[in-house]
Design an enzyme around this catalytic site. Structure first.
Site, PDB file in Angstrom:
ATOM      1  N   CYS A   2       4.880  63.279  84.248  1.00 61.23           N
ATOM      2  CA  CYS A   2       3.866  64.663  84.949  1.00 61.23           C
ATOM      3  C   CYS A   2       3.969  65.852  84.658  1.00 61.23           C
ATOM      4  O   CYS A   2       5.724  65.889  84.938  1.00 61.23           O
ATOM      5  CB  CYS A   2       3.148  63.434  85.763  1.00 61.23           C
ATOM      6  SG  CYS A   2       2.125  61.681  85.646  1.00 61.23           S
ATOM      7  N   ARG A  27       6.664  67.165  78.253  1.00 65.56           N
ATOM      8  CA  ARG A  27       7.335  66.469  79.096  1.00 65.56           C
ATOM      9  C   ARG A  27       6.362  64.948  78.722  1.00 65.56           C
ATOM     10  O   ARG A  27       6.872  63.622  79.151  1.00 65.56           O
ATOM     11  CB  ARG A  27       6.532  66.709  80.447  1.00 65.56           C
ATOM     12  CG  ARG A  27       8.046  67.992  81.251  1.00 65.56           C
ATOM     13  CD  ARG A  27       6.949  68.350  82.599  1.00 65.56           C
ATOM     14  NE  ARG A  27       6.530  67.482  83.360  1.00 65.56           N
ATOM     15  CZ  ARG A  27       8.010  67.585  84.674  1.00 65.56           C
ATOM     16  NH1 ARG A  27       9.011  68.117  84.188  1.00 65.56           N
ATOM     17  NH2 ARG A  27       8.501  67.064  85.154  1.00 65.56           N
ATOM     18  N   TRP A  75       1.362  61.382  82.613  1.00 67.54           N
ATOM     19  CA  TRP A  75       2.029  60.139  81.636  1.00 67.54           C
ATOM     20  C   TRP A  75       1.864  59.160  82.812  1.00 67.54           C
ATOM     21  O   TRP A  75       2.095  58.867  83.288  1.00 67.54           O
ATOM     22  CB  TRP A  75       3.192  60.479  81.904  1.00 67.54           C
ATOM     23  CG  TRP A  75       4.243  60.034  80.936  1.00 67.54           C
ATOM     24  CD1 TRP A  75       4.205  59.548  79.006  1.00 67.54           C
ATOM     25  CD2 TRP A  75       5.069  59.091  81.405  1.00 67.54           C
ATOM     26  NE1 TRP A  75       4.425  58.828  78.899  1.00 67.54           N
ATOM     27  CE2 TRP A  75       5.761  57.935  80.168  1.00 67.54           C
ATOM     28  CE3 TRP A  75       5.919  58.920  82.342  1.00 67.54           C
ATOM     29  CZ2 TRP A  75       7.101  57.183  80.019  1.00 67.54           C
ATOM     30  CZ3 TRP A  75       6.716  57.729  82.202  1.00 67.54           C
ATOM     31  CH2 TRP A  75       7.114  56.762  81.095  1.00 67.54           C
ATOM     32  N   ASN A  99       3.458  63.760  90.918  1.00 69.00           N
ATOM     33  CA  ASN A  99       3.917  63.439  90.341  1.00 69.00           C
ATOM     34  C   ASN A  99       5.135  62.937  90.442  1.00 69.00           C
ATOM     35  O   ASN A  99       5.314  62.901  91.713  1.00 69.00           O
ATOM     36  CB  ASN A  99       5.288  64.338  89.022  1.00 69.00           C
ATOM     37  CG  ASN A  99       6.036  63.749  87.740  1.00 69.00           C
ATOM     38  OD1 ASN A  99       5.757  63.255  88.002  1.00 69.00           O
ATOM     39  ND2 ASN A  99       7.126  64.656  88.559  1.00 69.00           N
ATOM     40  N   GLY A 100       4.997  60.834  90.001  1.00 67.78           N
ATOM     41  CA  GLY A 100       6.071  60.179  90.527  1.00 67.78           C
ATOM     42  C   GLY A 100       5.730  59.105  90.521  1.00 67.78           C
ATOM     43  O   GLY A 100       4.689  58.671  90.367  1.00 67.78           O
ATOM     44  N   GLU A 482      23.344  57.488  68.399  1.00 69.83           N
ATOM     45  CA  GLU A 482      22.285  58.548  68.255  1.00 69.83           C
ATOM     46  C   GLU A 482      21.698  58.597  67.912  1.00 69.83           C
ATOM     47  O   GLU A 482      20.867  59.282  67.378  1.00 69.83           O
ATOM     48  CB  GLU A 482      23.722  60.100  68.723  1.00 69.83           C
ATOM     49  CG  GLU A 482      22.567  60.788  68.895  1.00 69.83           C
ATOM     50  CD  GLU A 482      22.127  61.110  70.161  1.00 69.83           C
ATOM     51  OE1 GLU A 482      21.749  60.112  71.127  1.00 69.83           O
ATOM     52  OE2 GLU A 482      21.207  61.726  69.556  1.00 69.83           O
ATOM     53  N   LYS A 486      17.506  58.618  67.616  1.00 73.51           N
ATOM     54  CA  LYS A 486      17.190  60.422  67.166  1.00 73.51           C
ATOM     55  C   LYS A 486      16.037  59.263  65.679  1.00 73.51           C
ATOM     56  O   LYS A 486      14.887  59.795  66.054  1.00 73.51           O
ATOM     57  CB  LYS A 486      17.461  60.700  66.287  1.00 73.51           C
ATOM     58  CG  LYS A 486      18.825  62.195  67.585  1.00 73.51           C
ATOM     59  CD  LYS A 486      18.144  63.431  67.533  1.00 73.51           C
ATOM     60  CE  LYS A 486      17.818  62.368  69.365  1.00 73.51           C
ATOM     61  NZ  LYS A 486      17.850  62.295  70.072  1.00 73.51           N
ATOM     62  N   GLU A 489      12.773  57.063  68.267  1.00 73.40           N
ATOM     63  CA  GLU A 489      12.241  58.047  68.928  1.00 73.40           C
ATOM     64  C   GLU A 489      11.718  58.702  68.449  1.00 73.40           C
ATOM     65  O   GLU A 489      10.240  59.161  68.425  1.00 73.40           O
ATOM     66  CB  GLU A 489      12.584  58.792  69.967  1.00 73.40           C
ATOM     67  CG  GLU A 489      14.025  59.569  69.596  1.00 73.40           C
ATOM     68  CD  GLU A 489      14.092  60.408  70.787  1.00 73.40           C
ATOM     69  OE1 GLU A 489      15.121  61.271  70.894  1.00 73.40           O
ATOM     70  OE2 GLU A 489      13.580  59.922  72.140  1.00 73.40           O
ATOM     71  N   HIS A 505      29.842  39.758  61.257  1.00 73.66           N
ATOM     72  CA  HIS A 505      29.623  38.501  62.074  1.00 73.66           C
ATOM     73  C   HIS A 505      28.079  37.716  62.546  1.00 73.66           C
ATOM     74  O   HIS A 505      28.301  37.709  63.531  1.00 73.66           O
ATOM     75  CB  HIS A 505      30.402  38.706  63.307  1.00 73.66           C
ATOM     76  CG  HIS A 505      31.693  38.993  63.459  1.00 73.66           C
ATOM     77  ND1 HIS A 505      32.648  37.384  62.652  1.00 73.66           N
ATOM     78  CD2 HIS A 505      32.662  39.798  63.148  1.00 73.66           C
ATOM     79  CE1 HIS A 505      33.534  38.070  62.616  1.00 73.66           C
ATOM     80  NE2 HIS A 505      33.948  39.751  62.975  1.00 73.66           N
ATOM     81  N   LYS A 604       9.997  63.474  78.094  1.00 70.09           N
ATOM     82  CA  LYS A 604      11.118  65.204  78.471  1.00 70.09           C
ATOM     83  C   LYS A 604      11.861  64.295  79.022  1.00 70.09           C
ATOM     84  O   LYS A 604      13.233  63.794  79.243  1.00 70.09           O
ATOM     85  CB  LYS A 604      10.979  66.330  78.280  1.00 70.09           C
ATOM     86  CG  LYS A 604      12.054  67.203  78.181  1.00 70.09           C
ATOM     87  CD  LYS A 604      13.109  66.530  77.095  1.00 70.09           C
ATOM     88  CE  LYS A 604      14.118  67.358  76.013  1.00 70.09           C
ATOM     89  NZ  LYS A 604      15.173  66.815  75.116  1.00 70.09           N
TER      90      LYS A 604
HETATM   91  C1  AGP Z   1      16.937  61.314  73.480  1.00 66.27           C
HETATM   92  O1  AGP Z   1      16.493  61.859  72.482  1.00 66.27           O
HETATM   93  C2  AGP Z   1      15.403  61.017  74.375  1.00 66.27           C
HETATM   94  N1  AGP Z   1      14.833  62.332  74.353  1.00 66.27           N
HETATM   95  C3  AGP Z   1      16.129  60.326  75.862  1.00 66.27           C
HETATM   96  O2  AGP Z   1      16.820  59.113  75.116  1.00 66.27           O
HETATM   97  C4  AGP Z   1      16.815  61.086  76.762  1.00 66.27           C
HETATM   98  O3  AGP Z   1      18.688  61.629  76.353  1.00 66.27           O
HETATM   99  C5  AGP Z   1      17.763  60.102  77.807  1.00 66.27           C
HETATM  100  O4  AGP Z   1      16.209  59.991  78.294  1.00 66.27           O
HETATM  101  C6  AGP Z   1      17.882  60.807  79.307  1.00 66.27           C
HETATM  102  O5  AGP Z   1      17.757  62.161  80.179  1.00 66.27           O
HETATM  103  P1  AGP Z   1      18.793  62.940  80.952  1.00 66.27           P
HETATM  104  O6  AGP Z   1      19.566  63.507  79.584  1.00 66.27           O
HETATM  105  O7  AGP Z   1      17.685  64.088  80.139  1.00 66.27           O
HETATM  106  O8  AGP Z   1      19.051  62.303  81.686  1.00 66.27           O
END
Ligand code: AGP
Length: 609
Positions: A2, A27, A75, A99-100, A482, A486, A489, A505, A604
């Site tokens: 949020c 976010r 969110w 938010n929370g 990674e 990428k 997501e 395996h 985010k």
């Molecule tokens: C990465 O592309 C994602 N957005 C997500 O995995 C992110 O790296 C993860 O949520 C960790 O966030 P942070 O680095 O702010 O702790």
């Protein structure tokens, strides 16, 4: 997560709130709303979906006109995305945004229902609004009512609040979820993050836990939970509004990919003295490092993947064991932490709940903690024993690129410093690795230029795939994690990273001509082994995309596409190879017509568990 904004000043409040909320869209959210004082009454407008739905609704129904109010992008945690579950939520005299997560909202709701209060939504936030209204009805003073109410809340919250009896005033309090108070000329703000206010002011207070802010047009007062006034340090953001803009790029993600050379320079150069790493300003001295005999790297998502690269490099050079953990696993497996352990927490936002709680657990177990964080003043940054800031600037796109890159850079800085402190690399090697690290901005620039076009071409071949494999060995395996994340997501195509040597395996049974395989093969010592694995999948019909160094002579029948990066010091190649992996994911997402910067279901910064 949020996003919260609030405003008191001389401008059109609704316009300021909507503009500020657009800077928090990164976010991730699924509904939005505002509450504005209009003729001393609180006027609320809220809508499911993106901000444009709220703007259209206000255009149809009339925009609240006033100079003070609060706004929110939601969110969903409790209650599906819907108009009625959108924030703000109200009691009789109180309206607020949150938010929370309130962990004890059910018992509080039961109490309030018994008091005859009715609820319209399924949210924990409406419970807070009704509880605050309940106490305000008794206490009749906003700050005391906020104090009384929040003492009963368990969980995390940042609240923006307006009281009908106090027009053109905005109140705020935070516990865990970040909240700042922006200070302008005859105008003041609250926001979840600096990008929301940077267009109006760079000056802000960072609210600490259970601190309460009272905003009027003329000024800001801050109180502790005992209603005692607090004098706080005024911070100033070290970047400006266009850092938050796209600067002509179609998406934040491609802008941030192209910002990587600068991000590396801004992160590495301040930590180099006389040609060698110097981390003393981060409380990291060679003497302190000598006593470390085991390292835990704990993080989430891309941050964890940068830790995986760190593991291979630190173990290779410093000969010290490194355990990499997903934060949400580390927290609940009663980790074995002993004397001489260092816990490294990596987090772009510095607010990821699992990473924050993992760090707190490690501290409770007596370990020293080192945080690698991109957001100044974030909670993880403030609670760690030692701290290395990355200087990627604000990363707006949900998919991490430049932040991941500078996390790699810091992993290398730390690894070289640590290996030398442990006496496991010579001074000559120490200097050599540092010199090569200093070349990476220019090398990354070159790789972006060289691989953008082929990445775009490769992405067209992935569009119809149901699933992909990313394979590699050693550092290439860490990188493949990674690359896979990428792609998943932002393109919504399933993929999995797999140790190339492990395929036989079981997983190789998945290989058909419909499953593309992206094989990363940059490490000479195991290059032939990886090539054998590539042949195994090729023989079973896979479409192979191979990423290797320019110097590799790749026989024609090995791969359908070969993407080459310049020859370079192999231990640092992850900083080069991550670029085409980012670009392939980016162009695949664009061609699938996805919301590249705000992929569905994602946020985010995941400040909830
Ligand atoms: C990465 O592309 C994602 N957005 C997500 O995995 C992110 O790296 C993860 O949520 C960790 O966030 P942070 O680095 O702010 O702790």
């Amino acid at each position: 997560m949020c996003g919260i904004v609030g405003y008191v000043g001389y401008r059109d409040c609704s316009d300021v709130l909507v503009s500020a909320l657009t800077k928090l869209e990164y976010r991730g959210y699924d509904s939005a709303g505002i509450a504005v004082f209009e003729d001393n009454k609180i006027s609320v407008s809220k809508s499911k979906g993106k901000l444009k739905n709220l703007v259209e609704k206000m255009a149809e129904e009339g925009k609240p006109v006033g100079i003070a109010g609060i706004g929110h992008t939601r969110w969903a945690t409790h209650g599906e995305p819907s108009d009625v579950n959108s924030h703000p939520h109200s009691g009789a005299k109180v309206t607020l945004v949150h938010n929370g997560i309130i962990e004890n909202y059910k018992e509080l709701k039961d109490f309030l229902v018994k008091q005859g209060r009715e609820f319209l939504s399924d949210t924990d936030t409406e419970v807070v609004a009704q509880l605050l209204d309940y106490y305000y009805d008794i206490i009749k003073e906003p700050v005391k009512a906020i104090i009384e109410t929040t003492q009963e809340l368990r969980g995390s919250f940042a609240l923006g609040i307006v009281f009908e009896d106090y027009p053109d005033m905005v109140y705020a309090i935070r516990r865990e979820s970040p909240l700042i108070v922006g200070v302008g000329e005859n105008e003041n703000f609250i926001a979840s993050d600096v990008p929301a206010i940077i267009k109006y002011t760079k000056d802000y207070y960072l609210l600490e836990h259970d601190e309460i802010a009272v905003l009027s047009k003329s000024g800001v007062k801050i109180f502790d939970i005992h209603y005692q006034p607090i004098v706080k340090e005024l911070k100033t953001a070290d970047w400006d509004a266009d850092a938050v803009g796209k600067c002509g790029y179609p998406h934040y993600m491609i802008k941030e990919i192209n910002e990587q050379p600068t991000a590396i320079k801004n992160t590495v150069l301040p930590r180099i003295k006389d040609g060698l790493p110097c981390l003393e300003e981060c409380n990291i001295t060679p003497e302190a490092l000598k006593d470390i005999n085991r390292i835990h790297i704990v993080a989430c998502g891309s941050a964890m993947h940068s830790g995986m690269v760190g593991k291979y490099v630190i173990e290779d050079l410093a000969r010290t064991p490194v355990i990499v953990d997903i934060a949400s696993e580390f927290r609940y497996r009663n980790p074995i932490i002993g004397e001489g352990d260092l816990i490294i927490i990596i987090s772009q936002s510095g607010e990821t709940a699992d990473s924050l709680e993992a760090m707190r657990l490690a501290k409770r177990k007596g370990a020293k903690t080192l945080a690698i964080v991109n957001v100044m003043g974030s909670t993880i940054a403030r609670e760690a024993d030692m701290l290395i800031y990355t200087h990627a600037g604000p990363e707006i796109s949900v998919a991490s690129t430049k932040a991941y890159m500078v996390q790699l850079a810091v992993m290398y800085l730390f690894a070289f410093e640590f290996a030398f402190a442990k006496g496991n690399i010579t001074d000559e090697k120490y200097r050599y690795y540092t010199e090569k690290l200093l070349e990476t901005p220019e090398m990354v620039e070159k790789v972006i230029a060289q691989t953008t076009e082929i990445s775009q071409k490769i992405s067209t071949k992935l569009l119809t795939a149901d699933s992909l494999l990313y394979i590699g060995r050693g550092l290439d395996y860490a990188l493949s994690m990674e690359g896979s994340l990428k792609l998943k997501e932002i393109s919504y195509i399933h993929s999995e990273s797999y140790a190339a040597g492990e395929l036989k395996h079981g997983t190789i049974s998945l290989i058909t001509e419909d499953m593309p395989v992206i094989a990363v093969a940059t490490q000479s010592s195991i290059y032939e082994k990886t090539v054998s694995n590539i042949k195994e999948v090729k023989a079973r019909g896979a479409k192979v995309i191979m990423i290797c160094q320019e110097g590799n002579d790749v026989p024609k029948d090995i791969a359908d596409y070969v993407l080459k990066v310049p020859n370079f010091e192999e231990v640092l190649l992850p900083m080069l190879v991550c670029v085409p992996l980012q670009l392939i994911a980016y162009y695949t997402s664009v061609q699938r017509g996805n919301d590249v910067d705000q992929p569905r279901n994602l946020a985010k910064s995941v400040t909830v568990e």
